[in-house]
Motif scaffolding. Structure first.
Motif, PDB file in Angstrom:
ATOM      1  N   ASP A 196      -8.385  22.352  -1.570  1.00  0.00           N
ATOM      2  CA  ASP A 196      -8.548  23.330  -0.500  1.00  0.00           C
ATOM      3  C   ASP A 196     -10.042  23.530  -0.235  1.00  0.00           C
ATOM      4  O   ASP A 196     -10.754  24.067  -1.074  1.00  0.00           O
ATOM      5  CB  ASP A 196      -7.896  24.651  -0.918  1.00  0.00           C
ATOM      6  N   VAL A 197     -10.514  23.051   0.917  1.00  0.00           N
ATOM      7  CA  VAL A 197     -11.893  23.318   1.348  1.00  0.00           C
ATOM      8  C   VAL A 197     -11.850  23.978   2.730  1.00  0.00           C
ATOM      9  O   VAL A 197     -12.528  23.569   3.681  1.00  0.00           O
ATOM     10  CB  VAL A 197     -12.762  22.045   1.360  1.00  0.00           C
ATOM     11  N   SER A 198     -11.028  25.014   2.817  1.00  0.00           N
ATOM     12  CA  SER A 198     -10.804  25.679   4.097  1.00  0.00           C
ATOM     13  C   SER A 198     -12.058  26.325   4.640  1.00  0.00           C
ATOM     14  O   SER A 198     -12.130  26.637   5.835  1.00  0.00           O
ATOM     15  CB  SER A 198      -9.682  26.716   3.970  1.00  0.00           C
ATOM     16  N   GLY A 199     -13.064  26.538   3.807  1.00  0.00           N
ATOM     17  CA  GLY A 199     -14.335  27.041   4.314  1.00  0.00           C
ATOM     18  C   GLY A 199     -14.973  26.086   5.308  1.00  0.00           C
ATOM     19  O   GLY A 199     -15.763  26.500   6.172  1.00  0.00           O
ATOM     20  N   PHE A 200     -14.626  24.803   5.227  1.00  0.00           N
ATOM     21  CA  PHE A 200     -15.083  23.812   6.198  1.00  0.00           C
ATOM     22  C   PHE A 200     -13.995  23.486   7.208  1.00  0.00           C
ATOM     23  O   PHE A 200     -14.158  22.583   8.026  1.00  0.00           O
ATOM     24  CB  PHE A 200     -15.528  22.535   5.485  1.00  0.00           C
ATOM     25  N   GLY A 201     -12.852  24.163   7.092  1.00  0.00           N
ATOM     26  CA  GLY A 201     -11.819  24.023   8.111  1.00  0.00           C
ATOM     27  C   GLY A 201     -10.788  22.951   7.862  1.00  0.00           C
ATOM     28  O   GLY A 201     -10.098  22.535   8.809  1.00  0.00           O
ATOM     29  N   PHE A 202     -10.622  22.489   6.597  1.00  0.00           N
ATOM     30  CA  PHE A 202      -9.631  21.442   6.366  1.00  0.00           C
ATOM     31  C   PHE A 202      -9.196  21.421   4.896  1.00  0.00           C
ATOM     32  O   PHE A 202      -9.829  22.018   4.024  1.00  0.00           O
ATOM     33  CB  PHE A 202     -10.165  20.064   6.775  1.00  0.00           C
ATOM     34  N   ASP A 203      -8.092  20.715   4.655  1.00  0.00           N
ATOM     35  CA  ASP A 203      -7.638  20.374   3.309  1.00  0.00           C
ATOM     36  C   ASP A 203      -7.976  18.909   3.052  1.00  0.00           C
ATOM     37  O   ASP A 203      -7.721  18.037   3.897  1.00  0.00           O
ATOM     38  CB  ASP A 203      -6.126  20.579   3.156  1.00  0.00           C
ATOM     39  N   TYR A 204      -8.519  18.660   1.885  1.00  0.00           N
ATOM     40  CA  TYR A 204      -9.029  17.338   1.487  1.00  0.00           C
ATOM     41  C   TYR A 204      -7.932  16.599   0.725  1.00  0.00           C
ATOM     42  O   TYR A 204      -7.347  17.127  -0.217  1.00  0.00           O
ATOM     43  CB  TYR A 204     -10.260  17.583   0.618  1.00  0.00           C
ATOM     44  N   ASN A 205      -7.635  15.344   1.136  1.00  0.00           N
ATOM     45  CA  ASN A 205      -6.507  14.618   0.549  1.00  0.00           C
ATOM     46  C   ASN A 205      -6.837  13.152   0.291  1.00  0.00           C
ATOM     47  O   ASN A 205      -7.354  12.454   1.174  1.00  0.00           O
ATOM     48  CB  ASN A 205      -5.302  14.646   1.492  1.00  0.00           C
ATOM     49  N   HIS A 206      -6.511  12.682  -0.924  1.00  0.00           N
ATOM     50  CA  HIS A 206      -6.448  11.258  -1.217  1.00  0.00           C
ATOM     51  C   HIS A 206      -5.000  10.810  -1.094  1.00  0.00           C
ATOM     52  O   HIS A 206      -4.075  11.534  -1.497  1.00  0.00           O
ATOM     53  CB  HIS A 206      -6.932  10.975  -2.649  1.00  0.00           C
ATOM     54  N   LEU A 207      -4.799   9.600  -0.588  1.00  0.00           N
ATOM     55  CA  LEU A 207      -3.459   9.087  -0.351  1.00  0.00           C
ATOM     56  C   LEU A 207      -3.134   7.932  -1.289  1.00  0.00           C
ATOM     57  O   LEU A 207      -4.024   7.167  -1.690  1.00  0.00           O
ATOM     58  CB  LEU A 207      -3.323   8.602   1.098  1.00  0.00           C
ATOM     59  N   GLY A 208      -1.840   7.797  -1.610  1.00  0.00           N
ATOM     60  CA  GLY A 208      -1.363   6.638  -2.346  1.00  0.00           C
ATOM     61  C   GLY A 208      -1.263   5.424  -1.439  1.00  0.00           C
ATOM     62  O   GLY A 208      -1.226   5.537  -0.207  1.00  0.00           O
ATOM     63  N   ASN A 209      -1.202   4.245  -2.040  1.00  0.00           N
ATOM     64  CA  ASN A 209      -1.171   3.000  -1.270  1.00  0.00           C
ATOM     65  C   ASN A 209       0.126   2.863  -0.469  1.00  0.00           C
ATOM     66  O   ASN A 209       1.198   3.245  -0.943  1.00  0.00           O
ATOM     67  CB  ASN A 209      -1.292   1.799  -2.207  1.00  0.00           C
ATOM     68  N   PRO A 210       0.047   2.287   0.719  1.00  0.00           N
ATOM     69  CA  PRO A 210       1.260   2.010   1.510  1.00  0.00           C
ATOM     70  C   PRO A 210       1.980   0.782   0.946  1.00  0.00           C
ATOM     71  O   PRO A 210       1.623   0.269  -0.126  1.00  0.00           O
ATOM     72  CB  PRO A 210       0.699   1.735   2.904  1.00  0.00           C
ATOM     73  N   ARG A 211       2.972   0.310   1.687  1.00  0.00           N
ATOM     74  CA  ARG A 211       3.700  -0.886   1.251  1.00  0.00           C
ATOM     75  C   ARG A 211       2.775  -2.099   1.274  1.00  0.00           C
ATOM     76  O   ARG A 211       2.051  -2.346   2.237  1.00  0.00           O
ATOM     77  CB  ARG A 211       4.888  -1.132   2.171  1.00  0.00           C
ATOM     78  N   THR A 212       2.790  -2.857   0.183  1.00  0.00           N
ATOM     79  CA  THR A 212       2.060  -4.120   0.097  1.00  0.00           C
ATOM     80  C   THR A 212       3.011  -5.194  -0.391  1.00  0.00           C
ATOM     81  O   THR A 212       3.962  -4.910  -1.129  1.00  0.00           O
ATOM     82  CB  THR A 212       0.845  -4.019  -0.847  1.00  0.00           C
ATOM     83  N   TYR A 213       2.750  -6.433   0.011  1.00  0.00           N
ATOM     84  CA  TYR A 213       3.624  -7.532  -0.381  1.00  0.00           C
ATOM     85  C   TYR A 213       2.844  -8.832  -0.326  1.00  0.00           C
ATOM     86  O   TYR A 213       1.772  -8.927   0.308  1.00  0.00           O
ATOM     87  CB  TYR A 213       4.863  -7.609   0.521  1.00  0.00           C
ATOM     88  N   GLY A 214       3.390  -9.852  -0.991  1.00  0.00           N
ATOM     89  CA  GLY A 214       2.706 -11.127  -0.991  1.00  0.00           C
ATOM     90  C   GLY A 214       3.409 -12.177  -1.821  1.00  0.00           C
ATOM     91  O   GLY A 214       4.498 -11.964  -2.362  1.00  0.00           O
ATOM     92  N   LEU A 215       2.756 -13.350  -1.931  1.00  0.00           N
ATOM     93  CA  LEU A 215       3.229 -14.487  -2.713  1.00  0.00           C
ATOM     94  C   LEU A 215       2.175 -14.851  -3.747  1.00  0.00           C
ATOM     95  O   LEU A 215       0.969 -14.777  -3.463  1.00  0.00           O
ATOM     96  CB  LEU A 215       3.483 -15.696  -1.809  1.00  0.00           C
ATOM     97  N   THR A 216       2.611 -15.244  -4.939  1.00  0.00           N
ATOM     98  CA  THR A 216       1.706 -15.651  -6.003  1.00  0.00           C
ATOM     99  C   THR A 216       2.222 -16.938  -6.637  1.00  0.00           C
ATOM    100  O   THR A 216       3.410 -17.040  -6.975  1.00  0.00           O
ATOM    101  CB  THR A 216       1.588 -14.573  -7.089  1.00  0.00           C
ATOM    102  N   ALA A 217       1.346 -17.924  -6.782  1.00  0.00           N
ATOM    103  CA  ALA A 217       1.683 -19.174  -7.463  1.00  0.00           C
ATOM    104  C   ALA A 217       0.849 -19.273  -8.727  1.00  0.00           C
ATOM    105  O   ALA A 217      -0.282 -18.765  -8.787  1.00  0.00           O
ATOM    106  CB  ALA A 217       1.410 -20.370  -6.553  1.00  0.00           C
ATOM    107  N   ASP A 218       1.416 -19.913  -9.757  1.00  0.00           N
ATOM    108  CA  ASP A 218       0.666 -20.064 -11.001  1.00  0.00           C
ATOM    109  C   ASP A 218       0.988 -21.393 -11.655  1.00  0.00           C
ATOM    110  O   ASP A 218       2.038 -21.998 -11.417  1.00  0.00           O
ATOM    111  CB  ASP A 218       0.974 -18.917 -11.956  1.00  0.00           C
ATOM    112  N   VAL A 219       0.050 -21.843 -12.475  1.00  0.00           N
ATOM    113  CA  VAL A 219       0.232 -23.057 -13.245  1.00  0.00           C
ATOM    114  C   VAL A 219      -0.294 -22.804 -14.661  1.00  0.00           C
ATOM    115  O   VAL A 219      -1.324 -22.142 -14.843  1.00  0.00           O
ATOM    116  CB  VAL A 219      -0.505 -24.250 -12.592  1.00  0.00           C
ATOM    117  N   LYS A 220       0.431 -23.293 -15.651  1.00  0.00           N
ATOM    118  CA  LYS A 220       0.007 -23.216 -17.045  1.00  0.00           C
ATOM    119  C   LYS A 220      -0.357 -24.621 -17.522  1.00  0.00           C
ATOM    120  O   LYS A 220       0.290 -25.603 -17.160  1.00  0.00           O
ATOM    121  CB  LYS A 220       1.127 -22.653 -17.912  1.00  0.00           C
ATOM    122  N   PHE A 221      -1.377 -24.693 -18.333  1.00  0.00           N
ATOM    123  CA  PHE A 221      -1.797 -26.012 -18.834  1.00  0.00           C
ATOM    124  C   PHE A 221      -2.275 -25.890 -20.280  1.00  0.00           C
ATOM    125  O   PHE A 221      -2.394 -24.799 -20.815  1.00  0.00           O
ATOM    126  CB  PHE A 221      -2.897 -26.613 -17.947  1.00  0.00           C
TER     127      PHE A 221
END
Length: 762
Positions: free
Chosen positions: A737-762
């Motif tokens: 709460d930083v209402s003295g400056f006229g707002f509430d301060y917020n950090h957000l969690g990450n949105p949806r993320t997706y992808g592909l991963t390839a790997d090789v063992k040697f």
């Protein structure tokens, strides 16, 4: 107070009795079971008690996750650990990758770069207290361990809340390695890898790296400005194992990392007068209301890159000096620089923008003697030294675009005139040097009263010394002309400085009993006291009274629990209940009107709760894991900002947290295998501050993730598709709460993320 505490102990004792009955009954049934077979739960070896032990043999509440489990749940930064540990939360006030952990309601609301939290982070037994030296470390790990409760009798640095241990893979003499590469949304590309080999039969080396880059997901609509919450980082680690004989080994690790992305974005939610709290309207302008923006869009004009560079060197030696006696030495040196600048108001106005900077160096030495006798008595005796030097600087840049005196020029006179009317259109900048030194001797003792019953105990003596030097806070105009010395408040010397210091000694300890049944199941109970040393206020800006030294925290903890494996090791059930008496919790108290920040102590709080963790393998192709955490926190005594907080809940202490995962080997054939994984976690509503303001609390939410992977029959090649936060859930990771400056301060969690991963063992 006694009549208030008694029900908590009664609840604890009833729960403990029920646990003891259930475990002993389960033990009696299991004695007739067949011996464990390969279809049982995977055993995890942990070093939570500074000895290599089965997780099920450790009489403390500890969650552990193997490297394979970390990969399946795609845990690649420390913030993600909360997804598999009951009663563990994290706030990200200083950004992802520099988490502030809360464990069983024990937390730190101070985001200053000179502080170290009550839940310690260790990399390969090296304490990493300061944000600037944490760096990139979640790669090529053997396992992660999370220990709940005070850890003073075993760990080098005393902490009240617990410890998070990250253990890297050690070099081996076999020549092998792996390489992964992946691509995801937000143009994310990443790679990790490691290779090791033996140089003869006495020396082995291992090299590992991690690299990731992604565009920011917090969309910045201001023309020419980048999206925020980006990723740009790498980490390198080289390890050498020297093993000249079966009585001595030495592991040397050197690492470095760099983070250099566009920093996190802030969702600033306007109050009734808009961001600026009516100040711009007062001087002929317009305050800001975020009109037409979604919750993942902003118009930030201040977007410097985050910069975090770390260097680390550590040496761990084990010398078997005699039969049943081992000397262990852990020596370390760390250096880090962290610059992070946030557009605190998240707008094109210059209401509030804050660059933070810390430069840290740390040396530490842990030396201990461990016995492994065949008799009834064993011990660990140790000594610890830690010295940390920090240079810290923070700049509150306030109303840098407001012409206070209306002369048509933005300069130092707007700062001077603004101070007169209580609208400081200034840079309010502080800086200081901090040196903390800690010495400790500690012991952990075990005595087998019978073959089944063990008495455990330990003591720790700690002496802490802190020196804060060269502290100065100045009011500076937008043109960098110095207007006033605010702290120490000299009227004649604009460059006057001041300081603080403390010295404190403490004796803390632990005593407990554990009973192991014939089948290996266990019940245990303990009483311990934790201690966290004094702290200096890095957020003193406006008045000399803000510069203070917080008193040490203490935590009295009563805990009872059980560890069981049933049904031919196809079912593993571990649980614990606890009662905490928490005194003098340290945290930053932010005045929402003036934004003055005091480092204060909250007199007394009480926390009761418990955890239950399950692993099951009903058939050979399916593994199920889950956990539940329950908390009931209550402030017993404390007054802040003239408000009595008695009965309020503690920050970062949700009543209920749940997590679960399922792994299914869906296909096993001559051509390869297909594995399907799904996991999720739930947190009930929680407050981010002790005033319990409903406006800025986090409502209950759940996150779900999934992964499908293919491996060739020879286990050499693999391909996986993954998605995190499947439902694209919107949630907060911290709010102020930083209402003295006229707002509430917020950090957000990450949105949806997706992808592909390839790997090789040697």
């Amino acid at each position: 107070m006694l009549h208030q505490i008694k029900p908590d102990f009664r609840t604890l004792l009833l729960a403990t009795s029920a646990l003891a009955f259930g475990v002993s009954a389960g033990g009696a049934q299991a004695q007739h079971a067949q011996p464990a077979n390969i279809g049982g739960i995977e055993e995890i070896i942990v070093t939570a008690q500074k000895r290599a032990e089965r997780l099920q043999d450790v009489p403390v509440s500890v969650s552990a996750m193997s490297g394979d489990m970390l990969e399946k749940q795609r845990i690649n930064n420390a913030d993600d650990i909360v997804s598999f540990v009951p009663n563990l939360q994290v706030t990200s006030t200083v950004g992802q990758g520099t988490p502030i952990f809360a464990l069983r309601g024990i937390s730190m609301s101070d985001y200053s770069l000179n502080q170290a939290g009550p839940v310690a982070t260790y990399y390969d037994e090296v304490y990493k207290g300061n944000f600037a030296i944490l760096g990139v470390a979640m790669f090529d790990l053997e396992r992660v361990e999370v220990l709940r409760g005070p850890q003073g009798t075993l760990y080098g640095k005393n902490t009240t809340g617990g410890a998070v241990n990250l253990i890297a893979r050690k070099p081996g003499f076999e020549t092998e390695g792996y390489l992964t590469a992946g691509y995801g949304n937000y143009n994310r590309y990443e790679s990790t890898g490691a290779v090791q080999t033996g140089l003869g039969d006495k020396v082995a080396v291992r090299m590992a790296y991690s690299f990731a880059h992604a565009n920011g997901w917090f969309e910045n609509l201001l023309p020419g400005k980048p999206n925020l919450d980006a990723v740009k980082e790498y980490g390198l680690r080289g390890s050498v194992l020297l093993q000249p004989s079966d009585k001595f080994d030495l592991t040397i690790r050197a690492s470095t990392s760099l983070q250099n992305p566009y920093n996190y974005g802030i969702l600033a939610q306007p109050g009734p007068d808009g961001i600026g709290a009516g100040v711009y309207a007062m001087f002929g302008g317009h305050d800001y209301f975020r009109t037409g923006l979604t919750d993942r869009q902003l118009e930030a004009d201040y977007t410097p890159r985050r910069h975090n560079r770390t260097y680390a060197l550590a040496a761990t030696a084990n010398w078997h000096v005699a039969d049943g006696l081992t000397v262990t030495s852990v020596s370390s040196w760390d250096k880090g620089n962290l610059f992070m600048a946030e557009d605190t108001d998240g707008s094109p106005l210059k209401v509030l923008e804050i660059p933070y900077y810390a430069r840290t160096r740390q040396i530490a030495q842990d030396l201990r003697l461990t016995s492994d006798f065949s008799g009834r008595f064993n011990f660990i005796l140790g000594g610890y030294y830690n010295r940390e030097k920090v240079f810290n600087s923070t700049n509150f840049m306030i109303y840098q675009d407001v012409d206070i005196n209306g002369d048509g020029v933005l300069n130092y006179m707007d700062c001077a005139d603004g101070l007169e009317i209580g609208i400081p259109a200034c840079q309010v900048k502080n800086s200081f040097d901090q040196t903390k030194t800690s010495y400790a001797v500690y012991s952990d003792l075990t005595f087998n009263i019978t073959d089944s019953l063990t008495l455990r105990g330990g003591l720790r003596f700690t002496h802490d010394k802190g020196v804060l030097a060269n502290f100065i806070s100045q009011a500076i105009g937008v043109d960098n002309v110095i207007v006033a010395n605010l702290i120490p408040g000299s009227l004649t010397d604009l460059f006057a400085t001041t300081g603080e210091q403390y010295k404190k000694s403490n004796l803390s300890g632990k005593i407990g009993l554990d009973y192991k049944f014939a089948n290996g199941n266990m019940i245990y109970a303990s009483l311990s006291r934790g201690y966290r040393g004094n702290s200096f206020n890095a957020q003193a800006f406006f008045d000399p009274s803000e510069l203070s030294v917080a008193k040490p925290e203490t935590l009295d903890a009563v805990e009872a629990g059980f560890k069981t494996q049933l049904l031919d090791r196809r079912l593993q059930l571990n649980g614990a209940v606890f009662w905490y008496g928490y005194k003098n919790q340290q945290f930053i108290d932010v005045d929402p009107v003036t934004t003055a920040q005091r480092l204060v102590n909250l007199d007394k709080s009480r926390i009761i709760g418990g955890e239950l963790e399950l692993q099951a393998r009903p058939i050979d192709t399916v593994t199920i894991s889950g956990g539940v955490g329950i908390l009931n926190s209550s402030i017993r005594k404390g007054v802040l900002q003239e408000e009595d907080l008695k009965g309020n809940k503690l920050a970062n202490a949700p009543t209920l947290s749940l997590n679960g995962s399922v792994d299914w080997m869906a296909v096993e054939a001559e051509w390869g295998s297909v594995n399907l994984h799904a996991d999720g976690n739930y947190s009930s509503s929680q407050y981010f501050e002790v005033f319990n303001k409903d406006r800025i609390k986090q409502k209950a939410y759940a996150l779900f993730n999934a992964r499908a992977s293919f491996r060739t029959a020879d286990d050499k090649w693999g391909l996986s598709a993954w998605v995190k936060n499947i439902t694209d859930k919107f949630y907060y990771t911290s709010r102020i709460d930083v209402s003295g400056f006229g707002f509430d301060y917020n950090h957000l969690g990450n949105p949806r993320t997706y992808g592909l991963t390839a790997d090789v063992k040697f």
